[in-house]
Design an enzyme around this catalytic site. Structure first.
Site, short mmCIF file in Angstrom:
data_model
loop_
_atom_site.label_atom_id
_atom_site.label_comp_id
_atom_site.label_asym_id
_atom_site.label_seq_id
_atom_site.Cartn_x
_atom_site.Cartn_y
_atom_site.Cartn_z
N LYS A 158 -6.31 -41.37 -27.75
CA LYS A 158 -5.93 -40.35 -28.73
C LYS A 158 -6.04 -40.92 -30.14
CE LYS A 158 -2.75 -37.71 -25.79
NZ LYS A 158 -1.40 -37.11 -25.67
N GLY A 164 -2.56 -32.21 -31.69
CA GLY A 164 -3.00 -30.91 -31.22
C GLY A 164 -4.25 -30.98 -30.37
N GLU A 200 -2.79 -43.68 -23.79
CA GLU A 200 -1.72 -43.22 -22.90
C GLU A 200 -2.27 -43.08 -21.49
OE1 GLU A 200 0.97 -40.37 -25.89
OE2 GLU A 200 -0.31 -39.46 -24.38
N TYR A 202 -3.12 -40.88 -18.54
CA TYR A 202 -3.45 -39.46 -18.53
C TYR A 202 -2.72 -38.78 -17.37
CZ TYR A 202 -6.04 -35.08 -18.53
OH TYR A 202 -6.37 -33.75 -18.58
N HIS A 208 2.70 -28.39 -20.50
CA HIS A 208 2.91 -28.61 -21.92
C HIS A 208 4.07 -27.72 -22.35
CE1 HIS A 208 0.95 -28.94 -26.15
NE2 HIS A 208 2.19 -28.59 -26.25
N LYS A 237 -3.98 -22.75 -27.83
CA LYS A 237 -3.10 -22.00 -26.94
C LYS A 237 -3.53 -20.54 -26.88
CE LYS A 237 0.51 -25.19 -28.18
NZ LYS A 237 1.37 -25.53 -29.32
N GLU A 275 6.92 -31.65 -28.85
CA GLU A 275 6.08 -31.34 -27.68
C GLU A 275 6.31 -32.36 -26.58
OE1 GLU A 275 2.12 -29.55 -29.95
OE2 GLU A 275 1.94 -31.35 -28.73
N ARG A 292 5.81 -28.29 -38.90
CA ARG A 292 5.54 -27.00 -39.55
C ARG A 292 6.12 -25.87 -38.70
NH1 ARG A 292 1.14 -28.38 -36.30
NH2 ARG A 292 0.96 -26.87 -34.62
C1 MV4 Z 1 -2.01 -35.35 -22.73
C2 MV4 Z 1 -2.22 -34.74 -21.50
C3 MV4 Z 1 -2.10 -35.54 -20.36
N1 MV4 Z 1 -1.78 -36.86 -20.47
N2 MV4 Z 1 -1.68 -36.65 -22.80
C4 MV4 Z 1 -3.13 -31.56 -25.52
C5 MV4 Z 1 -2.53 -31.20 -26.85
C6 MV4 Z 1 -1.99 -32.45 -27.41
N3 MV4 Z 1 -0.73 -32.26 -28.03
C7 MV4 Z 1 -1.90 -33.39 -26.25
N4 MV4 Z 1 -2.47 -32.74 -25.11
C8 MV4 Z 1 -2.40 -33.33 -23.88
N5 MV4 Z 1 -2.09 -34.66 -23.89
C9 MV4 Z 1 -1.57 -37.38 -21.69
N6 MV4 Z 1 -1.24 -38.68 -21.77
C10 MV4 Z 1 -2.53 -33.37 -21.46
C11 MV4 Z 1 -2.63 -32.67 -22.65
C12 MV4 Z 1 -2.90 -31.25 -22.56
C13 MV4 Z 1 -4.08 -30.74 -21.97
C14 MV4 Z 1 -5.10 -31.55 -21.47
C15 MV4 Z 1 -6.24 -31.01 -20.89
C16 MV4 Z 1 -6.40 -29.63 -20.80
C17 MV4 Z 1 -5.42 -28.79 -21.29
C18 MV4 Z 1 -4.25 -29.32 -21.86
C19 MV4 Z 1 -3.26 -28.47 -22.33
C20 MV4 Z 1 -2.13 -28.99 -22.89
C21 MV4 Z 1 -1.94 -30.37 -22.99
#
Ligand code: MV4
Length: 450
Positions: A158, A164, A200, A202, A208, A237, A275, A292
């Site tokens: 990341k 986001g 991180e 995964y 979420h 979203k 989040e 925000r």
């Molecule tokens: C993740 C995750 C799984 N593992 N991090 C997406 C938005 C941002 N705030 C972080 N997000 C995610 N982070 C780890 N370590 C899953 C998401 C995630 C996501 C990933 C793939 C497809 C759709 C998603 C929807 C929401 C969050």
């Protein structure tokens, strides 16, 4: 209280702020770009001032132009809405230095939360669970591999300056990590002018879930329930709801407590969203904090019968939190984001709205700046309306939303209304048994409904 607020945004959120300010007896100034001359926010504010060409970097992102507009109109506060300059600590700092109140948290908190890697470490100090991962920025491959090996694959890279979902890459093996690492660094450098990455584990099959926090300048903090936000496509979203079908009273108490602890630890002020990822076992981990007002704030407003924007303005003016401590949410609330986009390609579909009918009736709310005859500019995002349904039970809120979407007519441009109807009829959605992989499965199964 402020006498005049400049709204440094456009479209539905600018209107939303103008509405709240009016109710509080505060005058408003709209800023608008050359492609937003006929936008409703420019028409409905008490004053308006043009801040440059359509391109966002020349107008809604132009700090000098916005501050000049505030000085010319003698605004005593600026509301940044979401997107654009809302999470730019430099903007918040310059506002304060110019004697104009930035309606949001202090610049130092925006800055801390803006670095997603530092925010993680700060949450760790607050004893809020974080996703297993790196303690710092990871600059080189050997170190990345060492951390990934220790945690086990899959891992996610990341961008520290991202958020986001922007600048994320998944690696399922050392060779994939090898491929992705430099690409992710280059992408982060190009997008945020900062190549810093963190790692991180995964988490698959997670949800979420975010917690709304409201904090005043006197140290009072309240956490207002969760919003289930797992239905996303490309990290945009599509549908949000509260309560989350997955969250029971015990888990909710723990999530609310974690968000409150987090906010108190950093001395949070204003509206904020924490989040979390929640796994199948109900274990939860902090992901990031947004400093925000969120697009989906109406979900919480309808659930609690509150006006979060009015609350945010009052807090910025130094007032004490006026939300009662034991306030409980009522019923079930769902929001559908209506986008002007081609259902087949998801590409934006700008153009003129030839005919427009929005739904209504008890329990339906529409936040939009769209009107019949309006030409949607191509310079900005494709969100044109948020339809929010509130009912005593989830199945009733879904029924109400179905009826509302069916009774919405938007002619002249393409929209994602058919996609919403298809999701609302999906068995996984109806069961409430979905996670962050929902849209992927849904699109593989159905294609893109038109
Ligand atoms: C993740 C995750 C799984 N593992 N991090 C997406 C938005 C941002 N705030 C972080 N997000 C995610 N982070 C780890 N370590 C899953 C998401 C995630 C996501 C990933 C793939 C497809 C759709 C998603 C929807 C929401 C969050």
């Amino acid at each position: 209280m402020f006498s005049k607020i400049l709204v440094a945004n456009r479209a539905e959120i600018a209107l939303r702020v103008i509405r709240a300010a009016r109710e509080l007896g505060i005058k408003t100034v709209a800023v608008y770009s050359e492609s937003d001359k006929t936008s409703l926010h420019a028409v409905l504010a008490d004053e308006k001032i043009c801040i440059g060409p359509g391109r966002a970097s020349d107008s809604y992102l132009n700090i000098a132009n916005i501050l000049s507009a505030a000085e010319i109109t003698q605004a005593d506060a600026i509301h940044p809405g979401y997107g654009f300059l809302a999470e730019n600590p430099r903007f918040a700092e310059i506002c304060e230095a110019s004697g104009i109140t930035f309606i949001g948290p202090p610049a130092s908190i925006i800055k801390l939360m803006g670095n997603k890697s530092e925010a993680r470490q700060e949450m760790k100090k607050a004893k809020v669970p974080i996703i297993p991962g790196s303690d710092m920025i990871v600059d080189a491959m050997p170190e990345a591999k060492k951390i990934a090996k220790k945690m086990g694959y899959p891992i996610i890279l990341k961008a520290a300056a991202g958020g986001g979902g922007r600048g994320m890459r998944i690696a399922r093996s050392p060779s994939q990590l090898e491929e992705q690492f430099t690409m992710a660094q280059n992408e982060a450098k190009a997008a945020f002018n900062d190549a810093s990455l963190y790692i991180e584990k995964y988490l698959l099959n997670a949800r979420h879930i975010e917690i709304q926090v409201v904090a005043d300048k006197k140290g009072n903090v309240i956490a207002l329930g969760e919003r289930e936000c797992s239905i996303q496509r490309k990290h945009q979203k599509l549908i949000e709801e509260t309560p989350s079908p997955f969250v029971d009273e015990r888990l909710r108490r723990k999530l609310l407590k974690a968000a409150e602890d987090a906010a108190k630890h950093v001395g949070y002020e204003s509206l904020g969203t924490f989040e979390f990822l929640v796994d199948e076992k109900g274990r939860f981990y902090f992901m990031e904090a947004n400093t925000r007002v969120q697009v989906e704030h109406p979900v919480t407003e309808e659930a609690y019968g509150l006006d979060l924007i009015k609350e945010q303005i009052k807090i910025a003016a130094g007032e004490k939190l006026s939300i009662p401590d034991g306030l409980r949410m009522r019923g079930h609330t769902i929001e559908c984001r209506v986008n002007a986009e081609d259902p087949a390609t998801f590409a934006p579909s700008p153009g003129t709205i030839d005919f427009l009918v929005f739904p209504g009736g008890p329990g339906i709310r529409v936040d939009s700046a769209a009107y019949q005859g309006w030409r949607i500019p191509s310079d900005y995002d494709s969100l044109i309306a948020k339809v929010v349904a509130h009912a005593p039970k989830r199945h009733l809120a879904i029924k109400k939303m179905q009826a509302a979407i069916e009774m919405t007519a938007i002619v002249g441009i393409k929209t994602n209304l058919p996609l919403h109807l298809a999701i609302l009829a999906d068995s996984e959605f109806l069961n409430g048994d979905y996670d962050t992989q929902f849209m992927e499965r849904f699109l593989a199964k159905n294609g893109s409904p038109q």
